[in-house]
Scaffold this motif. Structure first.
Motif, short mmCIF file in Angstrom:
data_model
loop_
_atom_site.label_atom_id
_atom_site.label_comp_id
_atom_site.label_asym_id
_atom_site.label_seq_id
_atom_site.Cartn_x
_atom_site.Cartn_y
_atom_site.Cartn_z
N GLU A 198 24.54 24.06 -78.58
CA GLU A 198 25.53 23.06 -78.99
C GLU A 198 24.90 21.68 -79.17
OE1 GLU A 198 28.46 23.99 -75.68
OE2 GLU A 198 29.81 23.46 -77.31
N PHE A 199 23.98 21.36 -78.27
CA PHE A 199 23.40 20.01 -78.27
C PHE A 199 22.33 19.83 -79.33
CE2 PHE A 199 22.39 15.95 -76.71
CZ PHE A 199 21.01 15.83 -76.57
N GLN A 200 21.53 20.87 -79.55
CA GLN A 200 20.37 20.74 -80.43
C GLN A 200 20.69 20.22 -81.83
OE1 GLN A 200 17.51 23.89 -79.88
NE2 GLN A 200 16.85 23.77 -82.00
N PRO A 201 21.77 20.70 -82.47
CA PRO A 201 22.06 20.18 -83.82
C PRO A 201 22.48 18.72 -83.83
CG PRO A 201 23.16 22.29 -83.42
CD PRO A 201 22.67 21.79 -82.10
N LEU A 202 22.82 18.17 -82.68
CA LEU A 202 23.31 16.80 -82.61
C LEU A 202 22.21 15.79 -82.33
CD1 LEU A 202 26.54 17.44 -80.50
CD2 LEU A 202 26.27 17.48 -82.98
N ILE A 203 20.97 16.28 -82.19
CA ILE A 203 19.86 15.38 -81.89
C ILE A 203 19.65 14.39 -83.03
CG2 ILE A 203 17.35 15.26 -81.58
CD1 ILE A 203 17.51 17.90 -80.10
N GLY A 204 19.50 13.14 -82.69
CA GLY A 204 19.26 12.11 -83.69
C GLY A 204 20.54 11.47 -84.19
N ASN A 205 20.49 10.90 -85.34
CA ASN A 205 21.64 10.22 -85.91
C ASN A 205 22.56 11.19 -86.65
OD1 ASN A 205 20.62 7.69 -85.07
ND2 ASN A 205 19.25 7.69 -86.85
N ALA A 206 23.79 10.76 -86.88
CA ALA A 206 24.76 11.63 -87.55
C ALA A 206 24.34 11.93 -88.99
CB ALA A 206 26.14 10.97 -87.55
N LYS A 207 23.74 10.94 -89.68
CA LYS A 207 23.27 11.13 -91.05
C LYS A 207 21.83 10.64 -91.14
CE LYS A 207 27.82 10.67 -93.17
NZ LYS A 207 28.66 9.92 -94.15
N PRO A 208 20.88 11.53 -90.90
CA PRO A 208 19.48 11.11 -90.86
C PRO A 208 18.97 10.60 -92.20
CG PRO A 208 19.64 13.48 -90.92
CD PRO A 208 21.05 12.98 -90.75
N GLU A 209 18.18 9.55 -92.18
CA GLU A 209 17.54 9.04 -93.38
C GLU A 209 16.36 9.95 -93.72
OE1 GLU A 209 18.60 6.57 -95.14
OE2 GLU A 209 20.20 5.92 -93.78
N GLN A 210 15.89 9.87 -94.96
CA GLN A 210 14.75 10.66 -95.36
C GLN A 210 13.52 10.34 -94.52
OE1 GLN A 210 14.75 13.16 -97.64
NE2 GLN A 210 12.67 13.57 -96.89
N SER A 211 13.42 9.07 -94.10
CA SER A 211 12.28 8.67 -93.28
C SER A 211 12.27 9.43 -91.96
CB SER A 211 12.32 7.17 -93.01
OG SER A 211 13.52 6.81 -92.33
N ALA A 212 13.47 9.71 -91.40
CA ALA A 212 13.55 10.45 -90.15
C ALA A 212 13.10 11.89 -90.36
CB ALA A 212 14.98 10.42 -89.61
N ILE A 213 13.47 12.47 -91.51
CA ILE A 213 13.05 13.83 -91.82
C ILE A 213 11.53 13.90 -91.98
CG2 ILE A 213 13.20 15.68 -93.53
CD1 ILE A 213 16.05 14.80 -94.11
N ASN A 214 10.99 12.89 -92.67
CA ASN A 214 9.53 12.84 -92.85
C ASN A 214 8.82 12.68 -91.51
OD1 ASN A 214 9.86 13.06 -95.61
ND2 ASN A 214 9.75 10.85 -95.98
N ALA A 215 9.42 11.90 -90.62
CA ALA A 215 8.83 11.71 -89.29
C ALA A 215 8.81 13.03 -88.52
CB ALA A 215 9.61 10.66 -88.51
N ALA A 216 9.88 13.82 -88.67
CA ALA A 216 9.93 15.11 -88.01
C ALA A 216 8.81 16.02 -88.52
CB ALA A 216 11.30 15.77 -88.24
N LYS A 217 8.57 15.97 -89.82
CA LYS A 217 7.49 16.79 -90.39
C LYS A 217 6.13 16.36 -89.87
CE LYS A 217 9.94 18.04 -94.65
NZ LYS A 217 9.98 17.92 -96.13
N ARG A 218 5.95 15.04 -89.70
CA ARG A 218 4.68 14.56 -89.14
C ARG A 218 4.53 15.02 -87.69
NH1 ARG A 218 6.17 9.90 -92.08
NH2 ARG A 218 6.95 8.90 -90.18
N ASP A 219 5.64 15.00 -86.96
CA ASP A 219 5.60 15.45 -85.57
C ASP A 219 5.27 16.95 -85.49
OD1 ASP A 219 6.13 12.94 -84.63
OD2 ASP A 219 8.28 13.26 -84.37
N ILE A 220 5.77 17.71 -86.46
CA ILE A 220 5.44 19.14 -86.52
C ILE A 220 3.93 19.31 -86.66
CG2 ILE A 220 5.59 21.22 -87.95
CD1 ILE A 220 8.48 20.46 -88.55
N ASP A 221 3.32 18.50 -87.52
CA ASP A 221 1.87 18.56 -87.70
C ASP A 221 1.14 18.29 -86.39
OD1 ASP A 221 1.77 19.25 -90.41
OD2 ASP A 221 1.86 17.15 -91.06
N ASP A 222 1.66 17.37 -85.60
CA ASP A 222 1.04 17.07 -84.30
C ASP A 222 1.11 18.27 -83.37
OD1 ASP A 222 0.44 14.50 -85.10
OD2 ASP A 222 2.23 13.61 -84.21
N HIS A 223 2.28 18.93 -83.34
CA HIS A 223 2.44 20.12 -82.50
C HIS A 223 1.52 21.25 -82.98
CE1 HIS A 223 5.66 18.95 -79.80
NE2 HIS A 223 6.33 18.44 -80.81
N ILE A 224 1.41 21.40 -84.31
CA ILE A 224 0.53 22.44 -84.87
C ILE A 224 -0.92 22.15 -84.51
CG2 ILE A 224 -0.40 23.38 -87.01
CD1 ILE A 224 2.41 23.23 -88.18
#
Length: 215
Positions: free
Chosen positions: A151-177
């Motif tokens: 229930e909580f996981q989909p609510l992480i972050g802002n209600a309407k994420p900006e593209q910059s937030a999505i790009n930041a998530a992709k960069r964070d994925i690269d860090d985890h990888i």
């Protein structure tokens, strides 16, 4: 996730599945166990961020703070019982990951809280029979934590994420990888060499799971 991220993520999952099905083979090796736990955390981080990066809209169907509070309380309740069990059995490895302080969970970032709660329930499920027979913790209580995570996981972050937030998530994925690949190449791959001579079936399964398949 982009194509390269997805390929690595699927490889990580294959390795995780192989190790999970051969726990009895490597569980006596503390460094192997520690590294496996670290790999699990990186995989959980990729999963969470992958869902974030793929979203274009995000709705709040319930109050996020209320759901977070419920997740914190349920996690603490479960961790408390598991901490007592860890103390009784002198399981310092389990005890070290448990958080029984409300303040400590409140100070966690949203993503980190989800990663921790998922790790908590995974450990709870591994000793579920003991928790039920000796402490009265039912399987539904553990599942309830998982439900609240969902229930909580989909609510992480802002209600309407900006593209910059999505790009930041992709960069964070690269860090985890990057960290996941380090754990595999520099630690687990080397720790696996001994099994080439002591458990060839496990060794071959591991090598197969390390193969990156095009998607």
């Amino acid at each position: 996730m982009n194509k390269n991220q997805l390929k690595n993520y699927r490889m990580f999952l294959a390795v995780q599945n192989t190790l999970d099905h051969n726990t009895t083979t490597w569980c006596g090796n503390p460094k192997f166990t520690e590294t496996k736990k670290m790999l699990d955390i990186e995989i959980d981080g990729i999963e969470i961020l992958g869902e974030e990066a793929s979203k274009t809209t995000k709705g709040m169907t319930r109050d996020k703070n209320m759901i977070r509070s419920a997740l914190e309380k349920k996690s603490i309740a479960l961790a408390g019982t598991m901490s007592a069990h860890a103390s009784i059995t002198e399981n310092e490895t389990l005890k070290s990951i448990l958080i029984t302080s409300k303040g400590a969970l409140e100070n966690k970032k949203e993503t980190d809280l989800v990663v921790y709660s998922k790790t908590l329930t995974k450990h709870a499920e591994s000793i579920q029979k003991v928790l039920m027979s000796e402490y009265g913790v039912t399987s539904s209580e553990i599942e309830d934590v998982n439900t609240t995570i969902a229930e909580f996981q989909p609510l992480i972050g802002n209600a309407k994420p900006e593209q910059s937030a999505i790009n930041a998530a992709k960069r964070d994925i690269d860090d985890h990888i990057k960290q996941g690949k380090f754990l595999l190449k520099d630690v687990l791959d080397k720790l696996m060499i001994r099994y080439q001579f002591t458990d060839i079936t496990f060794y071959n399964e591991y090598q197969q799971s390390r193969t990156i398949v095009d998607v």
